[in-house]
Design a protein around this motif. Structure first.
Motif, PDB file in Angstrom:
ATOM      1  N   ASN A   1       0.831  -1.209   0.000  1.00  8.23           N
ATOM      2  CA  ASN A   1       0.000   0.000   0.000  1.00  8.23           C
ATOM      3  C   ASN A   1       0.866   1.259   0.000  1.00  8.23           C
ATOM      4  O   ASN A   1       0.531   2.256  -0.657  1.00  8.23           O
ATOM      5  CB  ASN A   1      -0.931   0.003   1.212  1.00  8.23           C
ATOM      6  N   LEU A   2       1.992   1.208   0.738  1.00  3.52           N
ATOM      7  CA  LEU A   2       2.923   2.340   0.741  1.00  3.52           C
ATOM      8  C   LEU A   2       3.487   2.574  -0.658  1.00  3.52           C
ATOM      9  O   LEU A   2       3.547   3.719  -1.137  1.00  3.52           O
ATOM     10  CB  LEU A   2       4.058   2.068   1.732  1.00  3.52           C
ATOM     11  N   MET A   3       3.895   1.500  -1.338  1.00  2.00           N
ATOM     12  CA  MET A   3       4.467   1.641  -2.675  1.00  2.00           C
ATOM     13  C   MET A   3       3.434   2.188  -3.654  1.00  2.00           C
ATOM     14  O   MET A   3       3.763   3.015  -4.516  1.00  2.00           O
ATOM     15  CB  MET A   3       5.016   0.295  -3.152  1.00  2.00           C
ATOM     16  N   ASN A   4       2.188   1.758  -3.523  1.00  3.85           N
ATOM     17  CA  ASN A   4       1.126   2.294  -4.382  1.00  3.85           C
ATOM     18  C   ASN A   4       0.913   3.781  -4.129  1.00  3.85           C
ATOM     19  O   ASN A   4       0.728   4.567  -5.071  1.00  3.85           O
ATOM     20  CB  ASN A   4      -0.176   1.530  -4.145  1.00  3.85           C
ATOM     21  N   GLN A   5       0.934   4.164  -2.867  1.00  2.00           N
ATOM     22  CA  GLN A   5       0.743   5.572  -2.517  1.00  2.00           C
ATOM     23  C   GLN A   5       1.890   6.429  -3.052  1.00  2.00           C
ATOM     24  O   GLN A   5       1.672   7.518  -3.606  1.00  2.00           O
ATOM     25  CB  GLN A   5       0.637   5.720  -0.999  1.00  2.00           C
ATOM     26  N   LEU A   6       3.118   5.945  -2.909  1.00  2.00           N
ATOM     27  CA  LEU A   6       4.279   6.679  -3.415  1.00  2.00           C
ATOM     28  C   LEU A   6       4.236   6.793  -4.942  1.00  2.00           C
ATOM     29  O   LEU A   6       4.633   7.824  -5.503  1.00  2.00           O
ATOM     30  CB  LEU A   6       5.563   5.972  -2.983  1.00  2.00           C
ATOM     31  N   LYS A   7       3.768   5.754  -5.586  1.00  3.75           N
ATOM     32  CA  LYS A   7       3.650   5.785  -7.048  1.00  3.75           C
ATOM     33  C   LYS A   7       2.726   6.914  -7.488  1.00  3.75           C
ATOM     34  O   LYS A   7       3.030   7.652  -8.429  1.00  3.75           O
ATOM     35  CB  LYS A   7       3.115   4.438  -7.547  1.00  3.75           C
ATOM     36  N   ARG A   8       1.596   7.050  -6.790  1.00  2.00           N
ATOM     37  CA  ARG A   8       0.651   8.115  -7.140  1.00  2.00           C
ATOM     38  C   ARG A   8       1.215   9.496  -6.798  1.00  2.00           C
ATOM     39  O   ARG A   8       1.097  10.440  -7.585  1.00  2.00           O
ATOM     40  CB  ARG A   8      -0.682   7.889  -6.425  1.00  2.00           C
ATOM     41  N   ASP A   9       1.809   9.612  -5.623  1.00  2.00           N
ATOM     42  CA  ASP A   9       2.271  10.919  -5.155  1.00  2.00           C
ATOM     43  C   ASP A   9       3.485  11.427  -5.938  1.00  2.00           C
ATOM     44  O   ASP A   9       3.622  12.637  -6.149  1.00  2.00           O
ATOM     45  CB  ASP A   9       2.639  10.845  -3.665  1.00  2.00           C
ATOM     46  N   MET A  10       4.366  10.511  -6.348  1.00  2.00           N
ATOM     47  CA  MET A  10       5.632  10.918  -6.954  1.00  2.00           C
ATOM     48  C   MET A  10       5.745  10.558  -8.429  1.00  2.00           C
ATOM     49  O   MET A  10       6.816  10.687  -9.026  1.00  2.00           O
ATOM     50  CB  MET A  10       6.793  10.284  -6.168  1.00  2.00           C
ATOM     51  N   ASN A  11       4.640  10.062  -9.025  1.00  2.00           N
ATOM     52  CA  ASN A  11       4.619   9.716 -10.446  1.00  2.00           C
ATOM     53  C   ASN A  11       5.736   8.733 -10.797  1.00  2.00           C
ATOM     54  O   ASN A  11       6.494   8.925 -11.756  1.00  2.00           O
ATOM     55  CB  ASN A  11       4.733  10.973 -11.316  1.00  2.00           C
TER      56      ASN A  11
END
Length: 340
Positions: free
Chosen positions: A196-206
């Motif tokens: 879930n953290l990696m998914n969130q970082l993907k969205r936040d940091m493109n």
């Protein structure tokens, strides 16, 4: 294509094995003539049995190990022949998160120093105060705090150590992160937190990910497209829905048949493959899977299959699909699944 961040063509990673006196060395073909692309902003999952070359492929792409042959184009730049000095600025574009979160962190360095190191090496901060501020910002982004900055890796749990590894990778603001089985060493409950953290970082940091794993359920959860590897080659590639709902290659079908269903009353036909995985030192001729394939034909033993497109974004390396009729039938099956 303009939307491809990474384009790999003909990538090979061979390891020489010395023969006896007077004998020429033979080679372990860990990665053997691999072609694929990764689009900007997507998660490209790579799955396969242990020893199929997944991790070696990831390390070859970011040149932690020097590829034997092939082309690697990252963000329009050919990097396959770059020297270590030429690769230094490229390191800011591609970073790696490793499988073992303890072995990949220096036990003699504090978390502050571990996360600060790439900032200092690439000159991204100018003062100690600026570096410390950036370290705390990165730790908070991955769910830790400044309280953790002065502690050492042995004081953390596996999930926390992996968060430190992710923070270190994020420090240089990369475009591509290669995650080499980042949750396989973690408990199931911690796996979901890290995913879930990696998914969130993907969205936040493109971000764009190459996500290497052997757990098909994890790959399905996080990936947009999936490539299935066997003995150094891809055997099937496509968007995750098409591949999971309509697997075409016999190897992919066997892998998916082994995925547990969370329903004790549900029945599922299991495909049991006979024999063992051949040695990468002396792989079979033709299709490398033919020694274990239940649908093996005579031509499979001598002729390596081409890459056949059977859907809008679904490709398979198998002689079963070399006719227009076979492709049409596979496409019809895919459409039937899509409209269910």
């Amino acid at each position: 294509m303009a939307d491809n961040l990474l384009v790999v063509r003909g990538l090979k990673q061979y390891y020489p094995v010395k023969g006896g006196l007077g004998k020429e060395p033979s080679y372990v073909k860990a990665v053997d003539n691999v072609d694929f692309e990764v689009r900007r902003g997507e998660v490209f999952g790579i799955v396969g049995e242990s020893g199929c070359g997944k991790s070696t492929l990831g390390k070859s792409i970011c040149k932690l190990i020097e590829p034997t042959e092939g082309s690697i184009v990252l963000d329009g730049e050919e990097i396959s022949k770059y020297t270590p000095k030429q690769m230094r600025p490229i390191r800011k574009k591609v970073q790696m998160v490793f499988q073992d979160p303890y072995a990949s962190l220096n036990p003699r360095m504090s978390v502050r120093d571990i996360v600060a190191e790439p900032l200092i090496i690439h000159g991204l901060t100018k003062t100690r105060e600026e570096t410390d501020k950036k370290v705390v910002e990165l730790l908070r982004r991955v769910g830790l705090d400044d309280y953790h900055a002065n502690r050492y890796p042995h004081e953390f749990s596996g999930g926390q150590r992996q968060r430190v590894g992710i923070a270190r990778a994020l420090a240089v603001q990369p475009q591509l992160i290669i995650a080499d089985e980042p949750v396989s060493a973690l408990d199931v409950s911690i796996q979901s937190q890290v995913l879930n953290l990696m998914n969130q970082l993907k969205r936040d940091m493109n971000l764009t990910y190459i996500f290497v794993a052997h757990d098909l359920s994890v790959v399905e959860h996080i990936s947009d497209r999936v490539g299935v590897m066997y003995l150094g080659n891809f055997v099937e590639e496509g968007d995750k829905y098409s591949l999971y709902q309509n697997p075409l290659h016999p190897y992919t079908q066997a892998l998916l048949s082994a995925v547990p269903i969370p329903d004790p009353k549900a029945k599922k036909e299991r495909i049991i493959l006979e024999g063992n995985i051949p040695s990468a030192l002396n792989p079979p001729t033709g299709c490398k899977f033919h020694t274990r394939c239940p649908k093996c034909m005579e031509r499979c033993k001598t002729e390596a299959p081409q890459k056949y497109q059977v859907g809008d974004d679904h490709f398979v390396y198998c002689h079963l699909y070399d006719t227009e009729e076979a492709k049409k039938n596979a496409k019809a099956a895919e459409n039937a699944v899509t409209h269910q």
